[in-house]
Scaffold this motif. Structure first.
Motif, PDB file in Angstrom:
ATOM      1  N   SER A  93     -15.391  27.008 -31.154  1.00 49.72           N
ATOM      2  CA  SER A  93     -14.155  27.670 -31.584  1.00 49.72           C
ATOM      3  C   SER A  93     -13.295  26.798 -32.484  1.00 49.72           C
ATOM      4  CB  SER A  93     -13.339  28.082 -30.355  1.00 49.72           C
ATOM      5  OG  SER A  93     -12.871  26.942 -29.653  1.00 49.72           O
ATOM      6  N   GLY A  94     -13.636  25.514 -32.601  1.00 52.38           N
ATOM      7  CA  GLY A  94     -12.857  24.600 -33.428  1.00 52.38           C
ATOM      8  C   GLY A  94     -11.591  24.098 -32.760  1.00 52.38           C
ATOM      9  N   ASP A  95     -11.510  24.215 -31.453  1.00 50.37           N
ATOM     10  CA  ASP A  95     -10.334  23.757 -30.706  1.00 50.37           C
ATOM     11  C   ASP A  95     -10.493  22.265 -30.421  1.00 50.37           C
ATOM     12  OD1 ASP A  95      -8.251  23.236 -28.964  1.00 50.37           O
ATOM     13  OD2 ASP A  95      -8.569  25.018 -27.724  1.00 50.37           O
ATOM     14  N   THR A  96     -10.075  21.435 -31.369  1.00 54.82           N
ATOM     15  CA  THR A  96     -10.310  19.995 -31.253  1.00 54.82           C
ATOM     16  C   THR A  96      -9.516  19.350 -30.128  1.00 54.82           C
ATOM     17  OG1 THR A  96      -8.603  19.619 -32.927  1.00 54.82           O
ATOM     18  CG2 THR A  96     -10.898  19.754 -33.695  1.00 54.82           C
ATOM     19  N   SER A  97      -8.331  19.876 -29.853  1.00 62.13           N
ATOM     20  CA  SER A  97      -7.515  19.297 -28.781  1.00 62.13           C
ATOM     21  C   SER A  97      -8.196  19.475 -27.425  1.00 62.13           C
ATOM     22  CB  SER A  97      -6.135  19.967 -28.766  1.00 62.13           C
ATOM     23  OG  SER A  97      -5.365  19.478 -27.682  1.00 62.13           O
ATOM     24  N   SER A  98      -8.641  20.705 -27.135  1.00 56.90           N
ATOM     25  CA  SER A  98      -9.333  20.949 -25.868  1.00 56.90           C
ATOM     26  C   SER A  98     -10.666  20.216 -25.831  1.00 56.90           C
ATOM     27  CB  SER A  98      -9.564  22.452 -25.664  1.00 56.90           C
ATOM     28  OG  SER A  98      -8.348  23.129 -25.481  1.00 56.90           O
ATOM     29  N   LEU A  99     -11.337  20.129 -26.991  1.00 54.94           N
ATOM     30  CA  LEU A  99     -12.614  19.421 -27.057  1.00 54.94           C
ATOM     31  C   LEU A  99     -12.443  17.965 -26.648  1.00 54.94           C
ATOM     32  CD1 LEU A  99     -15.613  19.249 -27.816  1.00 54.94           C
ATOM     33  CD2 LEU A  99     -14.899  18.815 -30.190  1.00 54.94           C
ATOM     34  N   GLN A 100     -11.413  17.316 -27.176  1.00 51.05           N
ATOM     35  CA  GLN A 100     -11.176  15.912 -26.830  1.00 51.05           C
ATOM     36  C   GLN A 100     -10.864  15.752 -25.349  1.00 51.05           C
ATOM     37  OE1 GLN A 100      -8.067  14.549 -29.416  1.00 51.05           O
ATOM     38  NE2 GLN A 100      -9.420  14.371 -31.204  1.00 51.05           N
ATOM     39  N   GLU A 101     -10.049  16.666 -24.810  1.00 49.50           N
ATOM     40  CA  GLU A 101      -9.690  16.579 -23.394  1.00 49.50           C
ATOM     41  C   GLU A 101     -10.914  16.745 -22.502  1.00 49.50           C
ATOM     42  OE1 GLU A 101      -7.062  18.937 -19.997  1.00 49.50           O
ATOM     43  OE2 GLU A 101      -6.870  19.508 -22.106  1.00 49.50           O
ATOM     44  N   HIS A 102     -11.716  17.776 -22.794  1.00 48.21           N
ATOM     45  CA  HIS A 102     -12.874  18.042 -21.934  1.00 48.21           C
ATOM     46  C   HIS A 102     -13.970  16.985 -22.096  1.00 48.21           C
ATOM     47  CE1 HIS A 102     -11.421  22.464 -21.862  1.00 48.21           C
ATOM     48  NE2 HIS A 102     -11.059  21.844 -20.751  1.00 48.21           N
ATOM     49  N   CYS A 103     -14.115  16.467 -23.307  1.00 48.61           N
ATOM     50  CA  CYS A 103     -15.091  15.394 -23.502  1.00 48.61           C
ATOM     51  C   CYS A 103     -14.666  14.131 -22.766  1.00 48.61           C
ATOM     52  CB  CYS A 103     -15.266  15.105 -24.994  1.00 48.61           C
ATOM     53  SG  CYS A 103     -16.291  16.300 -25.873  1.00 48.61           S
ATOM     54  N   GLY A 104     -13.377  13.858 -22.754  1.00 44.66           N
ATOM     55  CA  GLY A 104     -12.884  12.695 -22.026  1.00 44.66           C
ATOM     56  C   GLY A 104     -13.165  12.807 -20.539  1.00 44.66           C
TER      57      GLY A 104
END
Length: 303
Positions: free
Chosen positions: A256-267
């Motif tokens: 979806s291109g949601d970089t903020s959530s991507l960074q949080e979930h990857c962390g």
């Protein structure tokens, strides 16, 4: 007097044996009916639900007015409505659902919160088959498994109790709902498992499925931070569910291109994998999961 006393005790014993017999019959036939329905064998489900209803009717004759038997009859009728409808007996399905709702309304004063849920479920099932009977349904009746999953998800996410009938139906699918006093890890697994089943059976419910996964992650995180016993002692088990949840969420974020959530979930995922690595030495599926997740994190960025 002695003979009368022995005769009375014998009659009472026979009565108790009959009660136990019909209670077991009602429970066994009802559970088997739900399992057959969950597998799509609705002809067998109908036959078994009829057996369950006959057993409940016998109980009502043996102990007239007992609220347990009223509840049992209502529960049997609730499922029987679906079995009837799925076998083309739609008018009978409407009648069964309406009778279930009426019985639940009689029982409501005992526990309004509980029976309000059951009444709503029975009325909703009646309306579904009534629309089908009238020819006003937008489409063919949805698979009852999907109905079951959606109902459970709506109530779970809304913080509402799941009715005993829905819980029993989920059990037939292999989903065990966790009680109110259970730890966060158990509650998280309920959300995780329900999301997986909905993903397979109702992929169009994407938003609800994601909400279930987000809730599962939140509960796993809270349980871990609170150092609950399940997360400390059973991390090799619960941690894999947590990692799978985060991996799915992160992939969705990437798509979806949601970089903020991507960074949080990857962390979070990187942290969970760190705790899982010792288990990869002794458990092949965990090792495969960690390898898959590591590959995704490498693709998504540097962690």
């Amino acid at each position: 007097m002695g003979l009368f006393g022995r005769g009375r005790a014998r009659r009472q014993s026979e009565h108790d044996v009959a009660i136990a017999h019909y209670e077991a019959m009602a429970a066994q036939a009802g559970n088997a009916a739900e399992a057959e329905g969950a597998s799509g064998r609705w002809d067998d489900a109908l036959m078994l639900s009829e057996v369950s209803l006959k057993a409940v009717a016998a109980l009502a004759q043996l102990e007239p007015g007992d609220p347990r038997h009223l509840h049992g009859e209502a529960a049997s009728l609730y499922f029987h409505a679906s079995a009837l409808g799925r076998n083309g007996r739609v008018a009978d399905a409407v009648d069964a659902a309406d009778r279930a709702a009426a019985l639940y309304r009689r029982l409501r004063p005992q526990n309004p919160a509980r029976y309000d849920v059951l009444i709503a479920d029975a009325e909703e099932r009646g309306e579904r088959w009534r629309a089908e009977l009238a020819g006003t349904a937008a489409s063919e009746p949805e698979d009852d498994i999907v109905d079951l999953l959606r109902s459970a998800a709506d109530r779970l996410l809304g913080g509402q109790p799941v009715s005993p009938e829905v819980a029993s139906g989920l059990s037939a699918l292999g989903i065990t709902l966790t009680g109110a006093g259970s730890g966060r890890a158990g509650l998280a697994r309920t959300n995780f498992t329900l999301a997986d089943h909905m993903s397979a059976k109702a992929p169009d419910e994407a938003l609800t499925i994601r909400q279930l996964r987000l809730r599962a992650h939140q509960l796993f995180a809270e349980g871990s931070e609170a150092q609950e016993a399940e997360m400390r002692i059973g991390f090799g088990d619960y941690g894999t569910d947590w990692a799978r949840t985060l991996l799915v969420l992160a992939r969705q974020d990437q798509e979806s291109g949601d970089t903020s959530s991507l960074q949080e979930h990857c962390g979070w995922l990187a942290g969970v994998l760190g705790q899982l690595r010792p288990y990869t030495l002794v458990d092949g599926p965990t090792a495969a999961l960690v390898q898959e997740a590591d590959a995704f994190l490498q693709e998504a960025g540097s962690w």
